[in-house]
Design a protein around this motif. Structure first.
Motif, PDB file in Angstrom:
ATOM      1  N   MET A   1       0.849  -1.180   0.000  1.00 16.30           N
ATOM      2  CA  MET A   1       0.000   0.000   0.000  1.00 16.30           C
ATOM      3  C   MET A   1       0.893   1.241   0.000  1.00 16.30           C
ATOM      4  SD  MET A   1      -3.558   0.738   0.947  1.00 16.30           S
ATOM      5  CE  MET A   1      -3.759  -0.993   1.042  1.00 16.30           C
ATOM      6  N   ALA A   2       0.654   2.178  -0.884  1.00 10.83           N
ATOM      7  CA  ALA A   2       1.462   3.395  -0.994  1.00 10.83           C
ATOM      8  C   ALA A   2       0.851   4.522  -0.151  1.00 10.83           C
ATOM      9  CB  ALA A   2       1.553   3.820  -2.447  1.00 10.83           C
ATOM     10  N   TYR A   3       1.702   5.490   0.174  1.00 13.55           N
ATOM     11  CA  TYR A   3       1.293   6.646   0.971  1.00 13.55           C
ATOM     12  C   TYR A   3       1.890   7.918   0.383  1.00 13.55           C
ATOM     13  CZ  TYR A   3      -0.464   3.363   4.346  1.00 13.55           C
ATOM     14  OH  TYR A   3      -1.186   2.358   4.940  1.00 13.55           O
ATOM     15  N   VAL A   4       1.140   9.010   0.506  1.00 12.51           N
ATOM     16  CA  VAL A   4       1.596  10.309   0.034  1.00 12.51           C
ATOM     17  C   VAL A   4       1.825  11.201   1.250  1.00 12.51           C
ATOM     18  CG1 VAL A   4       0.958  12.392  -1.265  1.00 12.51           C
ATOM     19  CG2 VAL A   4       0.401  10.121  -2.177  1.00 12.51           C
ATOM     20  N   LEU A   5       3.016  11.743   1.332  1.00 17.16           N
ATOM     21  CA  LEU A   5       3.370  12.728   2.348  1.00 17.16           C
ATOM     22  C   LEU A   5       3.198  14.089   1.696  1.00 17.16           C
ATOM     23  CD1 LEU A   5       4.640  13.644   5.055  1.00 17.16           C
ATOM     24  CD2 LEU A   5       6.884  13.304   3.973  1.00 17.16           C
ATOM     25  N   ARG A   6       2.522  14.985   2.388  1.00 16.06           N
ATOM     26  CA  ARG A   6       2.174  16.270   1.792  1.00 16.06           C
ATOM     27  C   ARG A   6       2.367  17.403   2.795  1.00 16.06           C
ATOM     28  NH1 ARG A   6      -3.424  18.249  -0.033  1.00 16.06           N
ATOM     29  NH2 ARG A   6      -2.932  19.026  -2.078  1.00 16.06           N
ATOM     30  N   PHE A   7       3.036  18.459   2.360  1.00 18.53           N
ATOM     31  CA  PHE A   7       3.149  19.695   3.144  1.00 18.53           C
ATOM     32  C   PHE A   7       2.332  20.768   2.432  1.00 18.53           C
ATOM     33  CE2 PHE A   7       7.593  17.919   3.712  1.00 18.53           C
ATOM     34  CZ  PHE A   7       7.313  17.341   4.936  1.00 18.53           C
ATOM     35  N   VAL A   8       1.495  21.454   3.186  1.00 18.08           N
ATOM     36  CA  VAL A   8       0.687  22.541   2.646  1.00 18.08           C
ATOM     37  C   VAL A   8       1.083  23.808   3.392  1.00 18.08           C
ATOM     38  CG1 VAL A   8      -1.666  23.391   2.250  1.00 18.08           C
ATOM     39  CG2 VAL A   8      -1.201  20.926   2.173  1.00 18.08           C
ATOM     40  N   GLN A   9       1.483  24.813   2.637  1.00 20.80           N
ATOM     41  CA  GLN A   9       1.954  26.059   3.233  1.00 20.80           C
ATOM     42  C   GLN A   9       1.248  27.243   2.571  1.00 20.80           C
ATOM     43  OE1 GLN A   9       6.037  25.500   2.148  1.00 20.80           O
ATOM     44  NE2 GLN A   9       6.537  24.477   4.070  1.00 20.80           N
ATOM     45  N   HIS A  10       0.590  28.054   3.376  1.00 19.15           N
ATOM     46  CA  HIS A  10      -0.039  29.277   2.880  1.00 19.15           C
ATOM     47  C   HIS A  10       0.899  30.441   3.170  1.00 19.15           C
ATOM     48  CE1 HIS A  10      -4.157  27.221   3.775  1.00 19.15           C
ATOM     49  NE2 HIS A  10      -3.572  26.734   2.697  1.00 19.15           N
ATOM     50  N   TYR A  11       0.965  31.376   2.254  1.00 21.94           N
ATOM     51  CA  TYR A  11       1.804  32.554   2.434  1.00 21.94           C
ATOM     52  C   TYR A  11       1.024  33.793   1.988  1.00 21.94           C
ATOM     53  CZ  TYR A  11       2.518  31.740  -2.532  1.00 21.94           C
ATOM     54  OH  TYR A  11       2.314  31.528  -3.875  1.00 21.94           O
ATOM     55  N   ARG A  12       1.494  34.956   2.411  1.00 18.54           N
ATOM     56  CA  ARG A  12       0.845  36.202   2.007  1.00 18.54           C
ATOM     57  C   ARG A  12       1.156  36.470   0.531  1.00 18.54           C
ATOM     58  NH1 ARG A  12       2.750  36.868   7.029  1.00 18.54           N
ATOM     59  NH2 ARG A  12       4.744  37.637   6.267  1.00 18.54           N
ATOM     60  N   PRO A  13       0.144  36.852  -0.252  1.00 21.00           N
ATOM     61  CA  PRO A  13       0.381  37.118  -1.679  1.00 21.00           C
ATOM     62  C   PRO A  13       1.514  38.119  -1.923  1.00 21.00           C
ATOM     63  CG  PRO A  13      -1.965  37.036  -1.257  1.00 21.00           C
ATOM     64  CD  PRO A  13      -1.276  36.976   0.091  1.00 21.00           C
ATOM     65  N   ALA A  14       1.648  39.109  -1.077  1.00 19.51           N
ATOM     66  CA  ALA A  14       2.701  40.122  -1.251  1.00 19.51           C
ATOM     67  C   ALA A  14       4.097  39.524  -1.080  1.00 19.51           C
ATOM     68  CB  ALA A  14       2.492  41.265  -0.264  1.00 19.51           C
ATOM     69  N   ASP A  15       4.197  38.368  -0.415  1.00 23.31           N
ATOM     70  CA  ASP A  15       5.490  37.731  -0.148  1.00 23.31           C
ATOM     71  C   ASP A  15       5.823  36.616  -1.131  1.00 23.31           C
ATOM     72  OD1 ASP A  15       5.925  39.364   2.073  1.00 23.31           O
ATOM     73  OD2 ASP A  15       4.846  37.999   3.396  1.00 23.31           O
ATOM     74  N   ARG A  16       5.053  36.503  -2.206  1.00 24.52           N
ATOM     75  CA  ARG A  16       5.230  35.375  -3.131  1.00 24.52           C
ATOM     76  C   ARG A  16       6.661  35.273  -3.662  1.00 24.52           C
ATOM     77  NH1 ARG A  16       5.317  33.202  -8.149  1.00 24.52           N
ATOM     78  NH2 ARG A  16       3.984  31.393  -8.496  1.00 24.52           N
ATOM     79  N   ALA A  17       7.239  36.366  -4.107  1.00 21.72           N
ATOM     80  CA  ALA A  17       8.569  36.312  -4.724  1.00 21.72           C
ATOM     81  C   ALA A  17       9.612  35.768  -3.760  1.00 21.72           C
ATOM     82  CB  ALA A  17       8.975  37.692  -5.243  1.00 21.72           C
ATOM     83  N   VAL A  18       9.660  36.298  -2.554  1.00 21.96           N
ATOM     84  CA  VAL A  18      10.671  35.842  -1.591  1.00 21.96           C
ATOM     85  C   VAL A  18      10.368  34.419  -1.124  1.00 21.96           C
ATOM     86  CG1 VAL A  18       9.575  36.868   0.463  1.00 21.96           C
ATOM     87  CG2 VAL A  18      12.044  36.499   0.415  1.00 21.96           C
ATOM     88  N   PHE A  19       9.101  34.088  -0.961  1.00 25.98           N
ATOM     89  CA  PHE A  19       8.716  32.734  -0.563  1.00 25.98           C
ATOM     90  C   PHE A  19       9.190  31.725  -1.610  1.00 25.98           C
ATOM     91  CE2 PHE A  19       5.994  29.076  -0.018  1.00 25.98           C
ATOM     92  CZ  PHE A  19       5.932  28.940   1.354  1.00 25.98           C
ATOM     93  N   MET A  20       8.961  32.022  -2.883  1.00 26.25           N
ATOM     94  CA  MET A  20       9.349  31.110  -3.952  1.00 26.25           C
ATOM     95  C   MET A  20      10.872  31.057  -4.132  1.00 26.25           C
ATOM     96  SD  MET A  20       6.782  29.489  -4.898  1.00 26.25           S
ATOM     97  CE  MET A  20       5.004  29.570  -4.809  1.00 26.25           C
ATOM     98  N   GLU A  21      11.557  32.146  -3.887  1.00 24.31           N
ATOM     99  CA  GLU A  21      13.027  32.116  -3.926  1.00 24.31           C
ATOM    100  C   GLU A  21      13.561  31.127  -2.895  1.00 24.31           C
ATOM    101  OE1 GLU A  21      14.819  35.994  -3.482  1.00 24.31           O
ATOM    102  OE2 GLU A  21      13.546  36.829  -5.062  1.00 24.31           O
ATOM    103  N   LEU A  22      12.989  31.166  -1.715  1.00 22.79           N
ATOM    104  CA  LEU A  22      13.403  30.227  -0.672  1.00 22.79           C
ATOM    105  C   LEU A  22      13.000  28.800  -1.041  1.00 22.79           C
ATOM    106  CD1 LEU A  22      12.523  32.455   2.384  1.00 22.79           C
ATOM    107  CD2 LEU A  22      14.817  31.659   1.770  1.00 22.79           C
TER     108      LEU A  22
END
Length: 103
Positions: A1-22
């Motif tokens: 039986m397979a399993y999916v590990l998932r991380f869900v992270q919400h960020y402020r729209p104004a911080d998208r560029a720096v969040f995605m750089e990281l």
């Protein structure tokens, strides 16, 4: 039986560029290190989650494998250092593990 590990992270729209750089630095760790769990990154286009959400997920053949991957990520000093830089940009985050159904 397979399993999916998932991380869900919400960020402020104004911080998208720096969040995605990281986030790109997390992806670089995955590519550079053979010992590190590999995943795919998703961003909602339409659905329940807001578009300012990053989802990382990876499938493992066993629940133990998913738990071992989570432990490796949580116990890694390089990942932890980068995660501490990214946390200030998050508004919410959670971890999920799904069982893949073979019906």
């Amino acid at each position: 039986m397979a399993y999916v590990l998932r991380f869900v992270q919400h960020y402020r729209p104004a911080d998208r560029a720096v969040f995605m750089e990281l986030e790109a630095k997390f992806a670089e760790i995955e590519h550079r290190r053979a010992d590190f769990p590999k995943g795919r990154r998703l961003q909602p286009y339409a659905g329940r989650e807001p578009t300012c959400t990053l989802i990382w997920e990876s499938q493992f053949p066993t629940l133990a494998g998913a738990q071992e991957a989570l432990a490796r990520i949580e116990g890694d000093s390089e990942h932890e250092k980068l995660f501490r830089q990214q946390v200030p940009y998050m508004t919410d985050a959670y971890t999920e593990i799904y069982e893949v159904l073979d019906l």
